[in-house]
Structures are given as structure tokens and as C-alpha cells.
Enzyme design. Structure first.
Site, PDB file in Angstrom:
ATOM      1  N   HIS A 159      -2.561  10.936   0.851  1.00 52.51           N
ATOM      2  CA  HIS A 159      -2.042  10.837   2.120  1.00 52.51           C
ATOM      3  C   HIS A 159      -1.548  12.082   2.696  1.00 52.51           C
ATOM      4  CE1 HIS A 159      -0.457   7.634   4.781  1.00 52.51           C
ATOM      5  NE2 HIS A 159      -0.073   8.770   5.467  1.00 52.51           N
ATOM      6  N   GLU A 169      -3.032  -0.257   8.371  1.00 48.99           N
ATOM      7  CA  GLU A 169      -1.901   0.237   8.939  1.00 48.99           C
ATOM      8  C   GLU A 169      -1.962  -0.426  10.466  1.00 48.99           C
ATOM      9  OE1 GLU A 169      -0.732   4.546   9.283  1.00 48.99           O
ATOM     10  OE2 GLU A 169      -1.263   4.801   7.099  1.00 48.99           O
ATOM     11  N   ARG A 206       0.854  -1.242  -0.030  1.00 52.00           N
ATOM     12  CA  ARG A 206       0.066   0.014   0.265  1.00 52.00           C
ATOM     13  C   ARG A 206       0.985   1.355  -0.075  1.00 52.00           C
ATOM     14  NH1 ARG A 206      -2.179   3.059   4.802  1.00 52.00           N
ATOM     15  NH2 ARG A 206      -3.654   4.454   3.864  1.00 52.00           N
ATOM     16  N   TYR A 219      -3.217   2.083  16.083  1.00 60.62           N
ATOM     17  CA  TYR A 219      -1.984   1.970  16.842  1.00 60.62           C
ATOM     18  C   TYR A 219      -2.104   1.917  18.415  1.00 60.62           C
ATOM     19  CZ  TYR A 219       0.151   3.367  12.652  1.00 60.62           C
ATOM     20  OH  TYR A 219       0.536   3.424  11.023  1.00 60.62           O
ATOM     21  N   GLU A 233      -6.708   8.570   6.648  1.00 58.15           N
ATOM     22  CA  GLU A 233      -7.102   9.463   8.024  1.00 58.15           C
ATOM     23  C   GLU A 233      -7.681  10.584   7.757  1.00 58.15           C
ATOM     24  OE1 GLU A 233      -3.464   8.840  10.272  1.00 58.15           O
ATOM     25  OE2 GLU A 233      -3.430   6.547  10.403  1.00 58.15           O
TER      26      GLU A 233
HETATM   27  O1  IFM Z   1       3.288   7.968   9.810  1.00 58.40           O
HETATM   28  C1  IFM Z   1       1.822   7.757  10.000  1.00 58.40           C
HETATM   29  C2  IFM Z   1       1.261   7.661   8.772  1.00 58.40           C
HETATM   30  O2  IFM Z   1       1.341   8.603   7.764  1.00 58.40           O
HETATM   31  C3  IFM Z   1      -0.344   7.541   9.076  1.00 58.40           C
HETATM   32  N1  IFM Z   1      -0.907   6.815  10.015  1.00 58.40           N
HETATM   33  C4  IFM Z   1      -0.160   6.796  11.446  1.00 58.40           C
HETATM   34  C5  IFM Z   1       1.246   6.652  11.000  1.00 58.40           C
HETATM   35  C6  IFM Z   1       2.045   6.714  12.314  1.00 58.40           C
HETATM   36  O3  IFM Z   1       2.066   8.237  12.982  1.00 58.40           O
END
Ligand code: IFM
Length: 483
Positions: free
Chosen positions: A135, A385, A91, A311, A180
Site C-alpha cells: 500500500h 474500500e 484488511r 469513492y 491501487e
Molecule cells: O486513504 C486512501 C487509501 O490509502 C487508498 N484509497 C483511497 C483512500 C482515500 O483517499
């Protein structure tokens, strides 16, 4: 031949061998501004992140994405690394100002050629390209014209989506519109810790709506350009919001943050309407008259899966008069990214933390996946992610040992496995990130990669977690946990 992300049959649960369903997609992820560099090469024009990172005081150590990991020139090596890892999908995002400088008008062939060559090389290695259109690198000229708070930006995005699909639709089957959008809207226009660095709560809410609208229009544009079997999706960083206590005040604080973090997107995107409680909570800021007739229908497009980035969980309570409201883990600013929620306090969840200061809590991922499956039972999920930053270094043997990252990945993949066994339709997992890279406001100080990058030379060194991940992919299972 690669195929688009597909439905997979659940494997039986076995606590000793956590096998993933056959056909599960194993991937890794990056984003253009974080890795490409070559910021002024082949006709690329500045994005809001070029402007922001070049503004003194915005990014730690004055770091910029000018060179980053130099992926624009080293992409062949990076494809080889992915082939060695054995990933089935990659991705990455297209740089909007590389493909369509200034955000208007025709595409630049050299920019497209870069992505054509990259996708061809991936396909040759049997790696499915998964493209994110946005992004966070809005062409600066579109920000100068008002940026995401302006409705016209959604139309520009739909044009760009059509042009990208036209150019790459013969190679790319899986498309993600936005990454995001919460960060784009609320960190970009609310707290200002992301580009373009504005601090206006109403602009943040307007941006959220126009990002939603941009998504809906882009999905329509993609479907018009792409073959019927192509897949369209969006990636959300759904916050798993927990209340500190079960008191009515804390539960209500969690509801309000859930509305501002999650339901402001899932409402219109997946249910065709903004949640009433969100409109009520923010009524003293705006009457939401920027939402026009027909907008929510345009936003509510059928999707092939929902991309989920996770995360760490978010722990909140009602503020009880304490000084400051704690960190929500999204960077320091005098301005809140939570419009109308000044009386919510953020707490650090218990347990170990990563180099970002984020709590390591795989149970949050399990809870999030099962909640999404309960709320949207027909929607397949893909973890687009998941990963962690740690203070990695090259040891005297020239290796990078990262046991903390392996433990993080093991715990989170076990949570994904548990969710699949519980019946959640999770179709794939993308490790963030392939390479150490430009971590936005933190510059190069945070390393998320499975592959270490020595920035002065560009040398790549796969960390021990890369070898661990390759083993997981090969086995399609997690290693047995020690008794
Ligand atoms: O690095 C970022 C990414 O660009 C978007 N999601 C979270 C990651 C870690 O902060």
C-alpha cells in the site's frame, strides 16, 4: 474459526429490509503508513512516503507518518474496537520496509513479530486478517535504484511476497498484492502528488507495467508458499468513468480515461493483454518496448476475487479550449496523471460532495459493479474500500456525530445490495477506514475513520457511524429507510 472470503448465496430483494447474503464478509480497512507510526522502530527503514512527507511543501501542514495513529503501539486497543464493531475481517497492509528493510535480503523478525501478534489477536476474536502486501510504501533504497519504472523492482517485490507468505501463511489466508497501482504509477510518477513525486509520463507508464509484472510474479510466489486454499487478489481503484455528453468527442474522452485508469490494469491482469487503444493513444510517448515477451502471460494469473475500491465517479469531456482542464479529484499539480490525454477535461459531478470535494454518487458504484460483472462474469468481487471524509469534531458531550458519513454508507451499501440482487457476485465490503489517519498529500486534514483519533493524545472515539455500522453487521442488513 475464520475462513477465507467465500461464495455466498444471494438473498431475495426486499425494499424494506435489505438483507445481505448469509456469510457476507463485513470488514474495515487501513494501511501501514497511514496508521502505524513507529517509523524508525525495530529496524524499519524509510520508505518513499517517509522521504516525500519529510520534503517541505509536499504534504499539507508538513504532516508525516512518523507517529500517525500510533497503531504500532496501540494495536491491541484497535483490535478490541474491531471486535466491538463485530467485523468479520480486517484488511491491513504490511509495511515493506518494516518487514524487509531496504527491500532486499532477509526479513527482520521484529517486524514480522508485530504482524504475527496482530494476526493472532485478530484470529482470537474471530476476525479474518486480509493482508495487502503493498500500500505504497516502497523502500527508499529501491526508489534510489530506479523505483517502479525499473523492471528489477518487480523481482524485489516477488521476493518480498515470498518472504511475507513464508512468515505469515500459517495465519493469513487472504492476500492482496497491490493496493491501487494506478495511484502508485500515475500519481507517484506522473503528476507527482504522491511519493516519490516524479513527473514523467513515460516513467508512469513504465511503472504501471512493472507494477502489473510485480503482481503476477508475487501471485506466483504466494501460490508457491501458501496452502492450496489460500486466496490471492489485487485491489484496483477502478474509475467509473462517465462522459459529460453523448457526443462522439466526449464518449471518446471517456474511453481514453477508462483505458488509462482501468484497462491498463484489467487488460493484462484479467485478460492477458494490454488494450490496443491504450497502446495507440500513448504511441507518441512510448513504443511500450519495456513490455518483454512473456510478461503479459506472467501477469495474467488466476485470481480468487478482484478487490474494488470506489469513492466517486469520474466525469469527463473532450476539452473545448477552456482554461485548465478541471480537477480529476486526485490533488493539484501542474503535471497530469493522464499520459497522452491532455485534451480531456474533468468535471465535478453534480450533487453533494465530501470533505475531499468528491461527489457522493452511489449509482456509480452500482454501475461499476454491474459493468465489472458483465466484463468479467467469472470473477467474484469484494469492495476492499469505500467510505468518505467529513470535517468531524468532538462535541461538548465528548461524542462525534457524523450523519453525513452514515448517509454516504447507507447509500453505497444499498447500491451494493442492489448489485447483488441483480446477480453480481459481491462477497464482501470493507469500510475505509477503521481510524482517522494520514491521508497522504492531505496529511491529517481529512478524516475517513469510523473511529475519531485525537492526534495529540492518540485517544480513539468511535463516531456515530461506527455504531451504525455495527448495527448493520449484526443485522446483516441495512436499516429500513424512512418513508
Ligand atoms: O486513504 C486512501 C487509501 O490509502 C487508498 N484509497 C483511497 C483512500 C482515500 O483517499
Amino acid at each position: 474459526m475464520t475462513t477465507a472470503i467465500r461464495r455466498v448465496a444471494p438473498a431475495p430483494y426486499n425494499s424494506a429490509v435489505r438483507r445481505f447474503p448469509q456469510g457476507f464478509t463485513w470488514g474495515t480497512a487501513t494501511a501501514a503508513y497511514q496508521i502505524e507510526g513507529a517509523a524508525a522502530t525495530d529496524g524499519r527503514t524509510p520508505s518513499i512516503w517517509d522521504t516525500y512527507s519529510h520534503t517541505p511543501g509536499r504534504v499539507r501542514n508538513g504532516d508525516t507518518g512518523d507517529v500517525a495513529t500510533d497503531h504500532y503501539h496501540r494495536w491491541r486497543e484497535d483490535v478490541e474496537i474491531m471486535a466491538d464493531l463485530g467485523v468479520s475481517a480486517y484488511r491491513f497492509s504490511l509495511s515493506w520496509p518494516r518487514v524487509q528493510p531496504t527491500g532486499r535480503g532477509p526479513a527482520v523478525e521484529k517486524g514480522l513479530d508485530f504482524y504475527r501478534a496482530l494476526t493472532d489477536a485478530l484470529l482470537e476474536k474471530g476476525i479474518e486478517p486480509v493482508v495487502t502486501l503493498y500500500h505504497w510504501d516502497l523502500p527508499q533504497e529501491l526508489e534510489d535504484a530506479g523505483g517502479w519504472p525499473e523492471r528489477a523492482t518487480a523481482d524485489r517485490f516477488a521476493d518480498y511476497a515470498a518472504l511475507a507468505a513464508h512468515a505469515l501463511g500459517d495465519r493469513v489466508k487472504t492476500w492482496i498484492t497491490l493496493n491501487e497501482p494506478w495511484c502508485s504509477a500515475f500519481l507517484g510518477y506522473g503528476s507527482g502528488v504522491h511519493a516519490p513525486g516524479r513527473t514523467d509520463p513515460v516513467a508512469a507508464l513504465r511503472a504501471a507495467h512493472h507494477l502489473n509484472l510485480a503482481h503476477g510474479k508475487a501471485v506466483q510466489a504466494l501460490r508457491a508458499e501458501l496452502p492450496a486454499h489460500a486466496q490471492a487478489s489485487v485491489t484496483l481503484n477502478i474509475h467509473h468513468v462517465r462522459a459529460l455528453t453523448e457526443t462522439a468527442e466526449d464518449v471518446d474522452a471517456a474511453r481514453r480515461i477508462d483505458a488509462l485508469a482501468n484497462r491498463v490494469f484489467t487488460g493484462p491482469l484479467l485478460e492477458g493483454q494490454y488494450p490496443q487503444d491504450l497502446l495507440h493513444d500513448t504511441a507518441r510517448l512510448t513504443d511500450w518496448s519495456f513490455v518483454r515477451d512473456g510478461d503479459t502471460a506472467a501477469i495474467h494469473q488466476p485470481l480468487d476475487f478482484l478487490g474494488v475500491n470506489y469513492y466517486t465517479p469520474t466525469l469527463v469531456s473532450a476539452a473545448r479550449g477552456e482554461a485548465g482542464h478541471g480537477s480529476d479529484g486526485h490533488g493539484m499539480s501542474d503535471h497530469s496523471p493522464w499520459p497522452g490525454a491532455d485534451d480531456v477535461a474533468f468535471h465535478r459531478p453534480p450533487g453533494n460532495t465530501t470533505a475531499m470535494g468528491w461527489a457522493v454518487d452511489p449509482s456509480g458504484l452500482y454501475d461499476l459493479l454491474t459493468r465489472l460483472a458483465a466484463d468479467f462474469p467469472a470473477m467474484p468481487l469484494v469492495i476492499t474500500e469505500n467510505g468518505a471524509a467529513f470535517d468531524d469534531y468532538v462535541n461538548p458531550e465528548g461524542e462525534v456525530a457524523d450523519p453525513d458519513r452514515i448517509a454516504y454508507l447507507q447509500g453505497h451499501l444499498a447500491a451494493v445490495h442492489r448489485a447483488i440482487v441483480a446477480g453480481v457476485d459481491v462477497r464482501g465490503y470493507f469500510l475505509w477506514s477503521l481510524l482517522d489517519n494520514f491521508e497522504w498529500g492531505y496529511g491529517y486534514s481529512k478524516r475517513f475513520g469510523a473511529v475519531y483519533v485525537d492526534y495529540p493524545t492518540g485517544t480513539r472515539i468511535p463516531k456515530s457511524s461506527a455504531r451504525w455500522y455495527a448495527d448493520v453487521i449484526r443485522a446483516n442488513a441495512l436499516p429500513t429507510l424512512p418513508e
